[in-house]
Scaffold this active site. Structure first.
Site, mmCIF file in Angstrom:
data_model
loop_
_atom_site.group_PDB
_atom_site.id
_atom_site.type_symbol
_atom_site.label_atom_id
_atom_site.label_comp_id
_atom_site.label_asym_id
_atom_site.label_seq_id
_atom_site.Cartn_x
_atom_site.Cartn_y
_atom_site.Cartn_z
ATOM 1 N N CYS A 94 0.844 -1.207 0.000
ATOM 2 C CA CYS A 94 0.000 0.000 0.000
ATOM 3 C C CYS A 94 0.874 1.248 0.000
ATOM 4 O O CYS A 94 1.731 1.405 0.865
ATOM 5 C CB CYS A 94 -0.908 -0.008 1.222
ATOM 6 N N CYS A 140 0.360 3.381 3.445
ATOM 7 C CA CYS A 140 0.732 2.892 4.770
ATOM 8 C C CYS A 140 2.023 3.558 5.244
ATOM 9 O O CYS A 140 2.885 3.929 4.442
ATOM 10 C CB CYS A 140 0.895 1.368 4.755
ATOM 11 N N ASN A 149 -0.484 15.613 -3.577
ATOM 12 C CA ASN A 149 -0.730 14.503 -4.502
ATOM 13 C C ASN A 149 0.382 14.384 -5.540
ATOM 14 O O ASN A 149 0.743 15.351 -6.205
ATOM 15 C CB ASN A 149 -2.072 14.731 -5.205
ATOM 16 N N ASP A 150 0.934 13.183 -5.647
ATOM 17 C CA ASP A 150 2.023 12.947 -6.599
ATOM 18 C C ASP A 150 1.539 13.036 -8.047
ATOM 19 O O ASP A 150 2.324 13.244 -8.951
ATOM 20 C CB ASP A 150 2.630 11.559 -6.351
ATOM 21 N N HIS A 196 -4.397 0.494 8.056
ATOM 22 C CA HIS A 196 -4.864 0.172 6.698
ATOM 23 C C HIS A 196 -6.273 -0.432 6.688
ATOM 24 O O HIS A 196 -7.009 -0.300 5.700
ATOM 25 C CB HIS A 196 -3.859 -0.817 6.069
ATOM 26 N N ASN A 224 -13.538 9.475 -1.490
ATOM 27 C CA ASN A 224 -14.123 8.422 -2.310
ATOM 28 C C ASN A 224 -13.885 7.133 -1.566
ATOM 29 O O ASN A 224 -12.738 6.750 -1.377
ATOM 30 C CB ASN A 224 -13.384 8.306 -3.648
ATOM 31 N N SER A 280 -9.116 3.546 -5.744
ATOM 32 C CA SER A 280 -8.116 2.548 -6.110
ATOM 33 C C SER A 280 -7.370 1.976 -4.907
ATOM 34 O O SER A 280 -6.710 0.959 -5.025
ATOM 35 C CB SER A 280 -7.123 3.166 -7.092
ATOM 36 N N HIS A 327 -6.905 1.910 1.731
ATOM 37 C CA HIS A 327 -6.395 2.607 2.916
ATOM 38 C C HIS A 327 -7.281 3.836 3.195
ATOM 39 O O HIS A 327 -7.583 4.581 2.272
ATOM 40 C CB HIS A 327 -4.941 3.040 2.682
ATOM 41 N N HIS A 376 -8.494 7.157 3.418
ATOM 42 C CA HIS A 376 -7.930 8.447 3.017
ATOM 43 C C HIS A 376 -8.945 9.277 2.240
ATOM 44 O O HIS A 376 -9.943 8.760 1.747
ATOM 45 C CB HIS A 376 -6.678 8.241 2.151
ATOM 46 N N GLN A 410 -9.228 13.388 0.015
ATOM 47 C CA GLN A 410 -8.454 14.333 -0.774
ATOM 48 C C GLN A 410 -8.881 15.762 -0.496
ATOM 49 O O GLN A 410 -10.003 16.013 -0.067
ATOM 50 C CB GLN A 410 -8.622 14.019 -2.261
ATOM 51 N N HIS A 448 -19.077 21.169 1.358
ATOM 52 C CA HIS A 448 -19.253 22.406 0.602
ATOM 53 C C HIS A 448 -19.271 23.566 1.594
ATOM 54 O O HIS A 448 -20.018 23.537 2.562
ATOM 55 C CB HIS A 448 -20.556 22.374 -0.205
HETATM 56 ZN ZN LIG Z 1 -2.355 1.163 3.678
#
Ligand SMILES: [Zn+2]
Length: 341
Positions: free
Chosen positions: A51, A54, A76-77, A113, A153, A161, A164, A166, A168, A281
């Site tokens: 992951c 993690c 964000n990469d 996780h 999401n 995807s 874990h 998380h 945004q 919002h």
């Molecule tokens: Zn993880």
């Protein structure tokens, strides 16, 4: 309640966007002949070496995550927006475009996780809320950042995807479509009535009690009258607050409790880790007073009648309006019955 709303097709107004949703309660009784997959009861480990979120693991760009203990935030990469993106305008006849700048971050809710918000303690959810408040303020003060969108999401069904826990945080120079609509509707209402659109709506709902799922001293959790998704819900502060930054420590704890109660009830509803997209919002970070804004958090879950039957926004919904069969009043009763008392 007007029983016509439970028996006959009708459309309901979303006061926040000015748009309508088609409701077809008579169709909720028809037999189901569609997709019926079986659920996979997945048990995840608390640490997964593959992951990229993690603690201690390497991300795709080669950077190593710290050995974080609660909340971890990074840029964000593969960001959808870049802050050094060019400022430009294209306006050639009917062809129009503008450069858009922004910063996108990822926020890990927990180093564990295996956990979701529904499985986290209220005090651990509060750490996430405090981080959201800080990011909203920090990103909002950056020159050229006029709006901060916090969202999550959850679930593969939502296109997430990585399991874990998380979310945004996307921040940008202009208001996205949904926010623009709500900005306009709330401003029009405020200019006319000198009060909060959502505040006045809450007063009406608290008398009716039909759509309220849960409330504490500072927040109401309800299925809004105009909900599109079968089990959509909204968390709204009772006090008129433009954004999350104005919450004090007690508020943020009570907000975390509201998140916990709702997500736990969701998980019990179909006995599955309930997928959804959720988002906050709130007022733009454009340096203006934004008195017309009353912030709120919405949950849009895709599940329809079981852990495996999901709603698709296709056909009429793509070409006409959103449409639902099960009424908001039935859905709110179902969620309410799954609250852990
Ligand atoms: Zn993880």
């Amino acid at each position: 309640m007007n029983s016509d709303l439970q028996d006959y097709s009708h459309k309901r107004l979303n006061i926040l966007t000015g748009e309508w949703v088609l409701v077809s309660p008579h169709r909720a009784k028809r037999p189901w002949q569609g997709q019926n997959e079986t659920t996979s009861k997945e048990v995840r480990p608390s640490y997964d070496e593959s992951c990229y979120l993690c603690a201690g693991n390497k991300r795709i760009n080669g950077e190593q995550n710290p050995d974080y203990k609660d909340v971890f935030i990074f840029t964000n990469d593969f960001a959808a927006l870049q802050n050094d993106s060019k400022h430009f305008v294209v306006k050639e006849g009917l062809i129009e475009a503008r450069g858009e700048q922004g910063i996108c971050k990822v926020i890990c809710f927990s180093p564990d996780h295996s956990k979701s918000l529904a499985e986290m303690k209220v005090e651990d959810i509060q750490k996430v809320v405090l981080a959201w408040q800080k990011e909203y303020m920090d990103l909002g003060t950056i020159e050229g950042i006029n709006y901060v969108q916090i969202f999550e999401n959850k679930g593969a069904i939502m296109g997430c995807s990585n399991p874990h826990p998380h979310g945004q945080i996307w921040s940008q120079s202009s208001l996205p479509n949904e926010v623009e609509k709500k900005d306009k509707q709330q401003r029009n209402y405020y200019n006319k009535n000198k009060s909060s659109l959502l505040g006045d709506y809450l007063s009406q709902e608290s008398v009716l009690q039909e759509r309220i799922i849960f409330e504490n001293d500072a927040f109401v959790v309800l299925v809004p009258f105009w909900a599109i998704w079968p089990f959509e819900a909204m968390i709204v502060p009772k006090k008129w607050q433009p954004n999350i930054a104005v919450m004090d420590a007690k508020d943020s704890m009570l907000f975390s409790e509201a998140i916990s109660v709702l997500t736990k009830a969701y998980d019990r509803l179909f006995n599955v880790s309930f997928p959804y997209s959720s988002g906050i919002h709130q007022s733009p970070t454009n340096g203006k007073e934004n008195k017309h804004w009353h912030w709120h958090m919405s949950f849009y879950p895709p599940l329809l009648r079981s852990a495996t039957v999901k709603k698709f926004m296709v056909g009429y919904e793509m070409f006409g309006s959103p449409q639902r069969d099960i009424t908001v009043e039935v859905a709110s009763k179902m969620i309410r019955e799954n609250i852990i008392k």
